[in-house]
Design a protein around this motif. Structure first.
Motif, mmCIF file in Angstrom:
data_model
loop_
_atom_site.group_PDB
_atom_site.id
_atom_site.type_symbol
_atom_site.label_atom_id
_atom_site.label_comp_id
_atom_site.label_asym_id
_atom_site.label_seq_id
_atom_site.Cartn_x
_atom_site.Cartn_y
_atom_site.Cartn_z
ATOM 1 N N CYS A 28 -50.151 -31.732 -51.415
ATOM 2 C CA CYS A 28 -49.367 -31.649 -50.180
ATOM 3 C C CYS A 28 -48.026 -30.960 -50.418
ATOM 4 N N GLU A 29 -47.340 -31.377 -51.460
ATOM 5 C CA GLU A 29 -46.000 -30.849 -51.718
ATOM 6 C C GLU A 29 -46.047 -29.362 -52.080
ATOM 7 N N ARG A 30 -47.062 -28.952 -52.841
ATOM 8 C CA ARG A 30 -47.147 -27.559 -53.279
ATOM 9 C C ARG A 30 -48.047 -26.715 -52.383
ATOM 10 N N GLN A 31 -48.578 -27.319 -51.302
ATOM 11 C CA GLN A 31 -49.347 -26.582 -50.296
ATOM 12 C C GLN A 31 -50.590 -25.902 -50.884
ATOM 13 N N VAL A 32 -51.232 -26.589 -51.820
ATOM 14 C CA VAL A 32 -52.355 -26.001 -52.553
ATOM 15 C C VAL A 32 -53.492 -25.592 -51.616
ATOM 16 N N ALA A 33 -53.915 -26.506 -50.754
ATOM 17 C CA ALA A 33 -55.047 -26.212 -49.874
ATOM 18 C C ALA A 33 -54.722 -25.081 -48.903
ATOM 19 N N ARG A 34 -53.498 -25.059 -48.393
ATOM 20 C CA ARG A 34 -53.120 -24.018 -47.433
ATOM 21 C C ARG A 34 -53.125 -22.637 -48.093
ATOM 22 N N PHE A 35 -52.608 -22.544 -49.324
ATOM 23 C CA PHE A 35 -52.629 -21.265 -50.036
ATOM 24 C C PHE A 35 -54.065 -20.814 -50.307
ATOM 25 N N ASP A 36 -54.912 -21.757 -50.730
ATOM 26 C CA ASP A 36 -56.301 -21.421 -51.027
ATOM 27 C C ASP A 36 -57.016 -20.896 -49.789
ATOM 28 N N SER A 37 -56.819 -21.577 -48.656
ATOM 29 C CA SER A 37 -57.451 -21.161 -47.406
ATOM 30 C C SER A 37 -56.958 -19.782 -46.971
ATOM 31 N N ALA A 38 -55.659 -19.540 -47.129
ATOM 32 C CA ALA A 38 -55.097 -18.255 -46.729
ATOM 33 C C ALA A 38 -55.656 -17.114 -47.567
ATOM 34 N N ILE A 39 -55.800 -17.360 -48.868
ATOM 35 C CA ILE A 39 -56.335 -16.320 -49.748
ATOM 36 C C ILE A 39 -57.785 -16.008 -49.384
ATOM 37 N N GLU A 40 -58.566 -17.038 -49.036
ATOM 38 C CA GLU A 40 -59.942 -16.806 -48.588
ATOM 39 C C GLU A 40 -59.967 -15.910 -47.353
ATOM 40 N N ASP A 41 -58.936 -16.036 -46.518
ATOM 41 C CA ASP A 41 -58.845 -15.219 -45.302
ATOM 42 C C ASP A 41 -58.191 -13.854 -45.564
ATOM 43 N N GLY A 42 -57.907 -13.580 -46.849
ATOM 44 C CA GLY A 42 -57.334 -12.282 -47.194
ATOM 45 C C GLY A 42 -55.824 -12.194 -47.086
ATOM 46 N N ASP A 43 -55.169 -13.351 -46.988
ATOM 47 C CA ASP A 43 -53.716 -13.371 -46.802
ATOM 48 C C ASP A 43 -53.051 -13.830 -48.093
ATOM 49 N N TRP A 44 -52.386 -12.915 -48.811
ATOM 50 C CA TRP A 44 -51.721 -13.207 -50.081
ATOM 51 C C TRP A 44 -50.220 -13.220 -49.820
ATOM 52 N N ASP A 45 -49.676 -14.423 -49.486
ATOM 53 C CA ASP A 45 -48.277 -14.487 -49.062
ATOM 54 C C ASP A 45 -47.698 -15.854 -49.427
ATOM 55 N N TRP A 46 -46.738 -15.873 -50.345
ATOM 56 C CA TRP A 46 -46.154 -17.141 -50.782
ATOM 57 C C TRP A 46 -45.404 -17.851 -49.664
ATOM 58 N N LYS A 47 -44.968 -17.112 -48.655
ATOM 59 C CA LYS A 47 -44.154 -17.707 -47.591
ATOM 60 C C LYS A 47 -44.961 -18.616 -46.664
ATOM 61 N N ILE A 48 -46.302 -18.516 -46.734
ATOM 62 C CA ILE A 48 -47.155 -19.352 -45.871
ATOM 63 C C ILE A 48 -46.889 -20.835 -46.085
ATOM 64 N N GLY A 49 -46.566 -21.204 -47.322
ATOM 65 C CA GLY A 49 -46.387 -22.620 -47.651
ATOM 66 C C GLY A 49 -44.983 -23.155 -47.462
ATOM 67 N N ARG A 50 -44.067 -22.346 -46.989
ATOM 68 C CA ARG A 50 -42.685 -22.817 -46.856
ATOM 69 C C ARG A 50 -42.560 -23.932 -45.817
ATOM 70 N N PRO A 51 -41.669 -24.925 -46.068
ATOM 71 C CA PRO A 51 -40.806 -25.062 -47.238
ATOM 72 C C PRO A 51 -41.488 -25.883 -48.340
ATOM 73 N N ILE A 52 -41.223 -25.510 -49.587
ATOM 74 C CA ILE A 52 -41.665 -26.277 -50.749
ATOM 75 C C ILE A 52 -40.422 -26.691 -51.513
ATOM 76 N N PHE A 53 -40.364 -27.978 -51.884
ATOM 77 C CA PHE A 53 -39.180 -28.520 -52.531
ATOM 78 C C PHE A 53 -39.463 -28.885 -53.988
ATOM 79 N N ARG A 54 -38.423 -28.756 -54.810
ATOM 80 C CA ARG A 54 -38.508 -29.210 -56.201
ATOM 81 C C ARG A 54 -38.744 -30.723 -56.216
ATOM 82 N N GLN A 55 -39.645 -31.191 -57.064
ATOM 83 C CA GLN A 55 -39.959 -32.616 -57.105
ATOM 84 C C GLN A 55 -38.880 -33.438 -57.811
#
Length: 319
Positions: free
Chosen positions: A113-140
């Motif tokens: 949840c904190e690192r948005q793992v599933a959201r990044f994976d889903s976006a890449i499957e859809d052809g979207d390579w963008d770190w900003k999709i998961g914002r905001p991500i906070f240092r633990q």
């Protein structure tokens, strides 16, 4: 003697048969899902082993010689404890077998949840390579993890979380401040848990006191950038309230291994990008599944042999 397994999703019952054959007991596997099906399966049984199916008064009435019900797991909310105790039937569980697995899975859900793992994976499957999709991500490091309940599993989670630099607080009215301090965990009230936590992990049993504990009011009190994780019991969280809180932006995400209805039927949480779901698998490892099955089977066998059980849930008094 006849031992009926009311329901199971193991590949076979080899472990159970090995245990019960040693005392001359027959093992019968059923595929019960309702109270009526459990009642039918229980007829003539001396003991039951139970996974998810409800074991109510009708099952006990159908098996007058029943001496024990063993539950595959820690919780026994599938079994009517009052009905069992009234009829002199032991209810047994496995109170300690998967602390490492569940605490690790909880941490995995939290980080997903904190690192948005599933959201990044889903976006890449859809052809979207963008770190900003998961914002905001906070240092633990320096963030606060709140624990609802402080039994063996959250105790292990607290140790694992501390290695990430998380500060840990806990709400548990049945654990005193001094015991929590021994684990470097601060005791807080429920309101304090909601207000101070950047992430909350649920570890309470399901009781009248905890059912729906995390409701609309609770989510409204949480920080809008917080997440909630549940590897305990699904009904501790009001899932409709959780879905509404996520939709309204009252909290940022959720990681759930348990739901009130499993598998879910048209749950408002399925398919959401801000929710990570796993199929009640936190308890599982190849080692834990063997330990689970053998422990409860051997305890039921003790009862059938006239011995005292090691893991009774109810109190039948002296044998």
């Amino acid at each position: 003697m006849r031992v009926v397994v009311t329901d199971y999703n193991f590949e076979d019952l080899g472990i159970e048969r090995e245990v019960f054959e040693s005392i001359g007991a027959e093992v019968v596997g059923a595929d019960a899902g309702t109270e009526a099906e459990v009642r039918e399966a229980a007829e003539g049984a001396d003991a039951l082993l139970n996974q998810y199916a409800p074991v109510g008064p009708a099952a006990f009435d159908a098996a007058p010689d029943l001496r024990a019900v063993g539950r595959y797991g820690v919780g026994v909310d599938t079994v009517d404890l009052d009905a069992a105790t009234e009829r002199g039937v032991w209810v047994l569980n496995v109170p300690s077998y998967c602390e490492d697995e569940v605490s690790t899975h909880t941490l995995s859900l939290l980080l997903a949840c904190e690192r948005q793992v599933a959201r990044f994976d889903s976006a890449i499957e859809d052809g979207d390579w963008d770190w900003k999709i998961g914002r905001p991500i906070f240092r633990q490091r320096g963030r606060t993890l709140g624990l609802a309940g402080f039994g063996k599993i959250p105790q292990r989670l607290a140790r694992k979380a501390s290695t990430l630099g998380l500060d840990v607080i806990a709400y548990d009215p049945y654990v005193d401040r001094e015991e929590l301090a021994e684990h470097d965990v601060e005791k807080v009230a429920f309101d304090g848990l909601l207000e101070r936590s950047d992430a909350i992990s649920v570890h309470t049993p399901l009781t009248d006191e905890t059912r729906g504990l995390f409701d609309r009011e609770a989510f409204a009190a949480m920080d809008e950038e917080s997440v909630i994780v549940n590897t305990a019991r699904g009904a501790v969280i009001d899932v409709e309230a959780l879905a509404d809180a996520l939709e309204a932006g009252e909290i940022r995400g959720a990681g759930l291994d348990v739901l009130p209805e499993e598998p879910p039927d048209e749950s408002p949480l399925v398919g959401r990008e801000d929710v990570v779901l796993t199929p009640h698998v936190g308890w599982y490892s190849e080692e834990s599944i063997v330990e689970l099955r053998r422990t409860v089977a051997e305890d039921v066998a003790r009862v059938l042999e006239g011995e005292a059980p090691e893991n009774p849930v109810n109190d039948l008094g002296p044998e």
